[in-house]
Motif scaffolding. Structure first.
Motif, PDB file in Angstrom:
ATOM      1  N   GLU A  49      39.425  45.766   5.572  1.00 20.55           N
ATOM      2  CA  GLU A  49      40.656  46.426   5.125  1.00 20.55           C
ATOM      3  C   GLU A  49      41.887  45.623   5.532  1.00 20.55           C
ATOM      4  O   GLU A  49      42.845  45.490   4.773  1.00 20.55           O
ATOM      5  CB  GLU A  49      40.738  47.848   5.698  1.00 20.55           C
ATOM      6  N   ALA A  52      42.006  42.373   3.405  1.00 21.99           N
ATOM      7  CA  ALA A  52      42.189  42.598   1.965  1.00 21.99           C
ATOM      8  C   ALA A  52      43.617  42.981   1.605  1.00 21.99           C
ATOM      9  O   ALA A  52      43.988  43.004   0.437  1.00 21.99           O
ATOM     10  CB  ALA A  52      41.218  43.676   1.480  1.00 21.99           C
ATOM     11  N   MET A  53      44.444  43.276   2.618  1.00 21.90           N
ATOM     12  CA  MET A  53      45.820  43.681   2.356  1.00 21.90           C
ATOM     13  C   MET A  53      46.565  42.604   1.577  1.00 21.90           C
ATOM     14  O   MET A  53      46.508  41.437   1.922  1.00 21.90           O
ATOM     15  CB  MET A  53      46.548  43.947   3.675  1.00 21.90           C
ATOM     16  N   SER A  55      45.827  41.639  -1.383  1.00 21.85           N
ATOM     17  CA  SER A  55      44.976  41.100  -2.445  1.00 21.85           C
ATOM     18  C   SER A  55      44.604  42.241  -3.399  1.00 21.85           C
ATOM     19  O   SER A  55      44.939  43.399  -3.150  1.00 21.85           O
ATOM     20  CB  SER A  55      43.696  40.492  -1.855  1.00 21.85           C
ATOM     21  N   GLU A  58      42.811  45.282  -1.941  1.00 23.31           N
ATOM     22  CA  GLU A  58      43.455  46.176  -0.982  1.00 23.31           C
ATOM     23  C   GLU A  58      43.102  47.629  -1.301  1.00 23.31           C
ATOM     24  O   GLU A  58      43.185  48.062  -2.449  1.00 23.31           O
ATOM     25  CB  GLU A  58      44.979  45.990  -1.026  1.00 23.31           C
TER      26      GLU A  58
END
Ligand SMILES: [Zn+2]
Length: 113
Positions: A49, A52-53, A55, A58
């Protein structure tokens, strides 16, 4: 914390697969994780998590399935689940066993939009 490196590897696969499929957003990721990898699902989810922020992955939900550790005895050819990392055949006590499953670390499928 090795989950962070693994989370990065998974994110790389997810973003590459999403790009190949021209996805605009990844909403879910189904993962298969063997028991023998000793990955903590909570740590992996947290790492994923965080990475992935920003992208398209997210906010994607991680669905983690743990694959149990299964061995096959090379002496008597029986299959059995390996409990508590006891690598002995429960049928004939042989230590000559092969791991059949439990080492997996794979992205099973993605849910995309
Ligand atoms: Zn055996």
């Amino acid at each position: 914390m090795h989950e962070m490196a693994i989370a990065q590897g998974i994110l790389d696969i997810v973003l590459k697969t999403a790009a190949e499929n021209k996805a605009r957003k990844v909403t879910g990721v189904k993962l298969l994780i063997g028991q023998m990898t000793q990955i903590e699902p909570e740590s992996l989810t947290f790492g994923f998590e965080a990475l992935a922020m920003g992208s398209i992955a997210e906010g994607a939900h991680l669905d983690i399935t743990t694959i149990p550790l299964v061995g096959e005895c090379n002496s008597c050819k029986q299959q059995f689940s390996i409990e508590k990392y006891c690598f002995l055949c429960p049928h004939c006590n042989s230590a000559n066993i092969a791991v059949v499953s439990g080492r997996e670390l794979a992205v099973d499928y993605l849910e995309v939009e």
